[in-house]
Design a protein around this motif. Structure first.
Motif, short mmCIF file in Angstrom:
data_model
loop_
_atom_site.label_atom_id
_atom_site.label_comp_id
_atom_site.label_asym_id
_atom_site.label_seq_id
_atom_site.Cartn_x
_atom_site.Cartn_y
_atom_site.Cartn_z
N ASP A 79 25.17 -17.10 9.65
CA ASP A 79 23.78 -17.10 10.11
C ASP A 79 23.06 -18.35 9.62
N THR A 80 23.35 -18.73 8.38
CA THR A 80 22.73 -19.94 7.83
C THR A 80 23.16 -21.18 8.61
N GLU A 81 24.46 -21.23 8.93
CA GLU A 81 24.95 -22.38 9.71
C GLU A 81 24.29 -22.42 11.08
N ALA A 82 24.15 -21.27 11.71
CA ALA A 82 23.51 -21.22 13.02
C ALA A 82 22.06 -21.70 12.95
N GLU A 83 21.36 -21.27 11.90
CA GLU A 83 19.96 -21.71 11.74
C GLU A 83 19.87 -23.21 11.48
N HIS A 84 20.76 -23.71 10.63
CA HIS A 84 20.76 -25.15 10.35
C HIS A 84 21.14 -25.96 11.59
N ARG A 85 22.07 -25.45 12.38
CA ARG A 85 22.44 -26.16 13.60
C ARG A 85 21.27 -26.19 14.59
N LYS A 86 20.53 -25.10 14.65
CA LYS A 86 19.35 -25.07 15.51
C LYS A 86 18.32 -26.09 15.05
N GLN A 87 18.09 -26.15 13.74
CA GLN A 87 17.15 -27.12 13.19
C GLN A 87 17.63 -28.54 13.44
N ALA A 88 18.95 -28.76 13.32
CA ALA A 88 19.50 -30.10 13.55
C ALA A 88 19.32 -30.52 15.00
N ASP A 89 19.52 -29.58 15.93
CA ASP A 89 19.32 -29.91 17.35
C ASP A 89 17.87 -30.27 17.62
N GLN A 90 16.96 -29.52 17.03
CA GLN A 90 15.53 -29.83 17.20
C GLN A 90 15.18 -31.19 16.61
N ALA A 91 15.70 -31.46 15.40
CA ALA A 91 15.43 -32.75 14.75
C ALA A 91 16.02 -33.90 15.54
N LYS A 92 17.19 -33.69 16.14
CA LYS A 92 17.81 -34.73 16.94
C LYS A 92 17.01 -35.01 18.20
N ALA A 93 16.51 -33.93 18.83
CA ALA A 93 15.69 -34.11 20.03
C ALA A 93 14.41 -34.86 19.71
N VAL A 94 13.82 -34.56 18.56
CA VAL A 94 12.60 -35.27 18.14
C VAL A 94 12.91 -36.73 17.84
N ALA A 95 14.05 -36.98 17.19
CA ALA A 95 14.41 -38.36 16.82
C ALA A 95 14.65 -39.23 18.04
N VAL A 96 15.11 -38.62 19.14
CA VAL A 96 15.39 -39.40 20.35
C VAL A 96 14.10 -39.93 20.96
N THR A 97 13.03 -39.14 20.92
CA THR A 97 11.77 -39.52 21.58
C THR A 97 10.70 -39.99 20.62
N ALA A 98 10.86 -39.75 19.33
CA ALA A 98 9.80 -40.11 18.38
C ALA A 98 9.70 -41.62 18.23
N MET A 99 8.51 -42.15 18.45
CA MET A 99 8.25 -43.59 18.32
C MET A 99 7.02 -43.80 17.45
N VAL A 100 7.02 -44.87 16.71
CA VAL A 100 5.87 -45.22 15.88
C VAL A 100 5.50 -46.67 16.14
N ARG A 101 4.27 -47.03 15.80
CA ARG A 101 3.80 -48.39 15.97
C ARG A 101 4.23 -49.25 14.78
N GLU A 102 4.83 -50.35 15.11
CA GLU A 102 5.22 -51.29 14.06
C GLU A 102 3.97 -51.94 13.49
N PRO A 103 3.83 -52.03 12.18
CA PRO A 103 2.63 -52.67 11.62
C PRO A 103 2.52 -54.13 12.04
N ILE A 104 1.30 -54.55 12.33
CA ILE A 104 1.08 -55.93 12.77
C ILE A 104 1.10 -56.86 11.56
N PRO A 105 1.91 -57.91 11.59
CA PRO A 105 1.95 -58.84 10.45
C PRO A 105 0.64 -59.61 10.35
#
Length: 415
Positions: A193-219
């Protein structure tokens, strides 16, 4: 500004001021609201990586639990085959009961520790791998009272050791007591059950990482952003002030040149006043509107192309300033003496010299203004005044001759 300021100078000063405002306002807005490039969110990618590593660790726990469940059955079978059980033998000091002697008693077979201990070691190894997983499972699913005793049993099983045969015998029996009836399968279910929960969290984190963008600080660049913007705007305003001062200087020069000649026009040299008007009309306009407009357009272009780099904004303002000044002078050279007559009449309306400028200008053929100006500017003031008087006299003679011819023609018309 005064009455000696040309209409062209006023018009171009207003155009330059308007251009400066219309260009600098959006340029500053672009620079102030500039944002860095969009780049992948490193924090989201790091969180996704950590989640994947957590799944790997949890999967190792599931594997250890599965192996422990299967190894317990093997261990119990080997312990039974080795004639071992969880019951401890009586202490050596306790008196032994002698069976009744009725013939020769059967010889008891000793437990075969060598048969059971290797399987016991395998179970201990799996228990050692599974015991640390308790923290992960309880952190994910929470602490469950029905599993706590089993986790304690697994932890104790992981601590079983043996260095000789007697310790191995004791270790096998201890392990049988601990794991013989322990519900390790429930721990396996919790790990799954723990592995299943962690895998679910990993899938969510991976989906967020694919689309998550941040602004690069201006030099900041060579010059800090706010200071650079201030410098660029300040340079543009300075060009406008210089242009205004240039117009002011030109108009004051005309004033100081012509006013003293008003009295001279009443004496024996009336041509001095008109000659000065012609010479001043041949001079270029005051002001540097090209420099102002160039600086404004250069700053706006730099801010539109590279809003993140304010150093480029300063370079754009300075480059536009130089380029605009060059274009202004090129236009002045191309115009030549095309505006000389208009400027002379405009200045004559203010001064009203004794010799009418219209008469003098009528003595200069159209298309020959540039050669005349070159010749006229090379004369001394006295010769220039004499030339003006001669041109005016010639123009009067032509007018009188034309008038006489017209009168003669009318008188010859039969009534």
């Amino acid at each position: 500004m005064n009455e000696y300021t040309r209409r062209e100078e006023v018009r171009w000063t207003l155009i330059a001021s308007l251009a400066l405002v219309l260009c600098m306002a959006p340029a500053v807005f672009l620079l102030v609201t500039a944002q860095g490039k969009l780049i992948p969110d490193a924090a989201a990618q790091s969180a996704s990586k950590v989640a994947e590593e957590r799944v790997t660790l949890t999967h190792a726990c599931v594997t250890a639990a599965e192996k422990l469940v299967s190894e317990i059955d093997v261990f119990k079978s080997s312990a039974k085959a080795a004639r071992l059980d969880a019951t401890e033998e009586p202490d050596a000091g306790a008196p032994k009961r002698k069976p009744p002697v009725r013939g020769k008693p059967p010889k008891e077979k000793e437990p075969d520790v060598a048969l059971a201990w290797p399987n016991a070691q395998t179970s201990i190894k799996q228990a050692k791998q599974l015991a640390p997983c308790r923290l992960t499972v309880e952190a994910t699913l929470g602490t469950k009272a029905e599993l706590s005793p089993t986790w304690d049993v697994i932890a104790k099983a992981a601590e079983v050791t043996a260095n000789d045969k007697n310790e191995q015998l004791a270790g096998v029996r201890t392990l049988l007591k601990l794991l013989g009836e322990a519900p390790v399968d429930k721990v396996l279910k919790a790990a799954q059950d723990t592995e299943a929960e962690h895998r679910k969290q990993a899938d969510q984190a991976k989906a967020v990482a694919v689309t998550a963008m941040v602004r690069e600080p201006i030099p900041e660049g060579i010059i800090p952003r706010r200071i650079a913007v201030g410098i660029g705007v300040g340079l543009s305003v300075i060009t406008l002030l210089l242009s205004y001062l240039s117009v002011r200087v030109a108009s004051v020069r005309r004033l100081t040149t012509l006013v003293p000649l008003r009295e001279a026009a009443k004496t024996a040299q009336p041509g001095l006043h008109a000659a000065a008007v012609l010479r001043l009309a041949a001079q270029h306009n005051g002001g540097t509107p090209g420099m102002v407009i160039g600086a404004a357009l250069g700053g706006l272009l730099a801010a539109a192309i590279v809003p993140a780099d304010t150093d480029v904004f300063i370079v754009g303002v300075m480059s536009g300033c130089i380029l605009g000044l060059g274009i202004q002078w090129a236009i002045r050279l191309a115009q030549g003496a095309s505006q000389w007559r208009v400027r002379a009449n405009e200045l004559a309306d203010v001064e009203k010299p004794a010799i009418p400028i219209v008469l003098v200008l009528s003595g200069v053929n159209h298309g020959l203004e540039a050669p005349f100006i070159t010749f006229f500017n090379g004369l001394s003031p006295a010769d220039a005044a004499l030339t003006v008087e001669k041109l005016a006299a010639q123009a009067e003679e032509k007018i009188l001759a034309a008038a006489d011819a017209g009168a003669t023609g009318r008188s010859n018309i039969p009534s």
